[in-house]
Design an enzyme around this catalytic site. Sequence first.
Site, mmCIF file in Angstrom:
data_model
loop_
_atom_site.group_PDB
_atom_site.id
_atom_site.type_symbol
_atom_site.label_atom_id
_atom_site.label_comp_id
_atom_site.label_asym_id
_atom_site.label_seq_id
_atom_site.Cartn_x
_atom_site.Cartn_y
_atom_site.Cartn_z
ATOM 1 N N LYS A 161 5.110 -9.932 8.963
ATOM 2 C CA LYS A 161 4.637 -8.754 9.651
ATOM 3 C C LYS A 161 3.099 -8.693 10.040
ATOM 4 O O LYS A 161 2.451 -8.710 11.057
ATOM 5 C CB LYS A 161 4.999 -7.514 9.316
ATOM 6 C CG LYS A 161 4.295 -6.294 9.713
ATOM 7 C CD LYS A 161 4.694 -5.799 11.106
ATOM 8 C CE LYS A 161 4.085 -4.611 11.649
ATOM 9 N NZ LYS A 161 2.862 -4.118 11.151
ATOM 10 N N HIS A 170 9.236 -3.504 3.141
ATOM 11 C CA HIS A 170 8.840 -3.536 1.850
ATOM 12 C C HIS A 170 9.804 -3.579 0.835
ATOM 13 O O HIS A 170 9.988 -4.707 -0.032
ATOM 14 C CB HIS A 170 8.088 -2.231 1.421
ATOM 15 C CG HIS A 170 6.869 -1.973 2.188
ATOM 16 N ND1 HIS A 170 6.809 -0.721 2.875
ATOM 17 C CD2 HIS A 170 5.794 -2.485 2.079
ATOM 18 C CE1 HIS A 170 5.569 -0.686 3.585
ATOM 19 N NE2 HIS A 170 4.783 -1.884 2.956
ATOM 20 N N ALA A 188 4.082 4.029 1.044
ATOM 21 C CA ALA A 188 4.636 4.392 2.210
ATOM 22 C C ALA A 188 5.802 3.423 2.526
ATOM 23 O O ALA A 188 5.885 2.837 3.746
ATOM 24 C CB ALA A 188 3.785 4.866 3.443
ATOM 25 N N LEU A 189 6.702 3.199 1.632
ATOM 26 C CA LEU A 189 7.464 2.180 1.765
ATOM 27 C C LEU A 189 8.625 2.144 2.759
ATOM 28 O O LEU A 189 9.028 3.411 2.772
ATOM 29 C CB LEU A 189 7.993 1.952 0.382
ATOM 30 C CG LEU A 189 7.283 1.387 -0.946
ATOM 31 C CD1 LEU A 189 7.663 1.448 -2.255
ATOM 32 C CD2 LEU A 189 6.296 0.405 -0.443
ATOM 33 N N MET A 216 0.860 -1.225 0.146
ATOM 34 C CA MET A 216 0.145 -0.082 -0.037
ATOM 35 C C MET A 216 0.757 1.085 -0.170
ATOM 36 O O MET A 216 0.352 2.348 0.325
ATOM 37 C CB MET A 216 -0.852 -0.022 1.284
ATOM 38 C CG MET A 216 -1.843 -1.156 1.417
ATOM 39 S SD MET A 216 -3.355 -0.858 2.083
ATOM 40 C CE MET A 216 -2.875 -0.661 3.840
ATOM 41 N N ARG A 237 2.605 2.760 9.441
ATOM 42 C CA ARG A 237 1.648 3.175 10.652
ATOM 43 C C ARG A 237 2.730 3.712 11.657
ATOM 44 O O ARG A 237 2.055 4.550 12.687
ATOM 45 C CB ARG A 237 0.935 2.320 11.199
ATOM 46 C CG ARG A 237 -0.572 2.289 10.106
ATOM 47 C CD ARG A 237 -1.624 1.435 10.706
ATOM 48 N NE ARG A 237 -2.838 1.629 9.899
ATOM 49 C CZ ARG A 237 -2.924 0.600 9.125
ATOM 50 N NH1 ARG A 237 -2.520 -0.776 9.116
ATOM 51 N NH2 ARG A 237 -4.335 0.464 8.324
ATOM 52 N N SER A 246 6.675 -0.548 10.102
ATOM 53 C CA SER A 246 5.363 -0.256 9.608
ATOM 54 C C SER A 246 5.079 1.091 9.095
ATOM 55 O O SER A 246 5.608 2.152 9.527
ATOM 56 C CB SER A 246 4.434 -0.464 10.785
ATOM 57 O OG SER A 246 3.076 -0.239 10.356
HETATM 58 P P1 AMP Z 1 1.520 -3.026 3.394
HETATM 59 O O1 AMP Z 1 2.116 -1.827 2.481
HETATM 60 O O2 AMP Z 1 1.564 -2.458 4.926
HETATM 61 O O3 AMP Z 1 0.103 -3.337 2.881
HETATM 62 O O4 AMP Z 1 2.552 -4.097 3.528
HETATM 63 C C1 AMP Z 1 2.782 -4.720 2.280
HETATM 64 C C2 AMP Z 1 3.689 -5.897 2.402
HETATM 65 O O5 AMP Z 1 4.868 -5.514 3.244
HETATM 66 C C3 AMP Z 1 2.860 -7.050 3.385
HETATM 67 O O6 AMP Z 1 3.268 -8.423 3.015
HETATM 68 C C4 AMP Z 1 3.220 -6.737 4.568
HETATM 69 O O7 AMP Z 1 3.512 -7.867 5.570
HETATM 70 C C5 AMP Z 1 4.942 -6.413 4.365
HETATM 71 N N1 AMP Z 1 5.590 -5.899 5.500
HETATM 72 C C6 AMP Z 1 5.085 -4.769 6.062
HETATM 73 N N2 AMP Z 1 5.887 -4.330 6.981
HETATM 74 C C7 AMP Z 1 6.897 -5.482 7.111
HETATM 75 C C8 AMP Z 1 8.043 -5.579 7.811
HETATM 76 N N3 AMP Z 1 8.421 -4.957 8.786
HETATM 77 N N4 AMP Z 1 8.862 -6.763 7.395
HETATM 78 C C9 AMP Z 1 8.359 -7.455 6.804
HETATM 79 N N5 AMP Z 1 7.522 -7.258 5.832
HETATM 80 C C10 AMP Z 1 6.555 -6.249 6.228
#
Ligand code: AMP
Length: 280
Positions: free
Chosen positions: A150, A38, A33-34, A31, A188, A186
């Site tokens: 995560k 990510h 905000a890398l 989503m 967030r 994260s």
């Molecule tokens: P998101 O952008 O939050 O939807 O996350 C996209 C992907 O990145 C998902 O598969 C998450 O589980 C992974 N992700 C987010 N934070 C981490 C982290 N700290 N370590 C590993 N993978 C992550």
Amino acid sequence: MTKILKTIEELQDFVRNIKKSGNSVGFVPTMGALHEGHLTLARTALKNCDACIVSIFVNPKQFAPHEDFDRYPRMMDKDTALLRTIGVDAVFAPDVETMYPIGYQTTVTVGEVSKPLEGEFRPTHFAGVATVVARLLLLVGADKAFFGEKDYQQLQVITQMATDLAIPTKIVGVPIVREESGLALSSRNAYLSGQEKKIADQLNVVLFAMADELKAGTDIAHIEKNAAQKLLDLGFDSIDYCTIRDAKTLMPPTAETKARRILAAVKLGKTRLIDNIAAN
Ligand code: AMP
């Protein structure tokens, strides 16, 4: 060169060209905000496949009306620049109308594994996730797709969905990337004030202490109760769950349990944080 793909046609042309030359495709849905978490997924995809496509789409269907869809951080230019530096081949950044065209009607719901924990506290969340991930996996047609531990329950839900729907993409889980403090990265975390960040840093410490107590043979109910109290004492505002579960079903461990997982979701001010670790 990192290509920016906006439409389904552009995406599918791009994938067709990679596959035509016999190369494999790795896919990382995000989503935006890398952060380094990510980027680790993308690097893992690049290591395991010939080409890597990262999608950036803040999926409205996985946010409940009272959740943070509107204020979720969006930073497309910064994100694409980061992905460029690590050599990602393409970014798929569709509009909402591309993912859910007028007349769109289908929702994907996964059964038992999506019901406890996050399912209890965010009852519409996994249907939103499964729906967007199913559509993305089918649109991209990658050989492998990479998801972070995560979001541990999400990884189990997607693995189940891909198996049940015979989606040919192999689902690969990638370990959590943490800050030096141990705080799981994260998007967030950007919501946290300086003081909240110090409290947030303690969440993983509490989980690792639970794993130690479990190893020492302490009773599960006792460990969970103590941990919840510890979190409140540290300054977390409320605890959705902080619990030891069967690593596959995410239900309380039984005699058949092969591996256990410690999972928590806590609130700190306006931020909801989740984390999890493996336990023996
Ligand atoms: P998101 O952008 O939050 O939807 O996350 C996209 C992907 O990145 C998902 O598969 C998450 O589980 C992974 N992700 C987010 N934070 C981490 C982290 N700290 N370590 C590993 N993978 C992550």
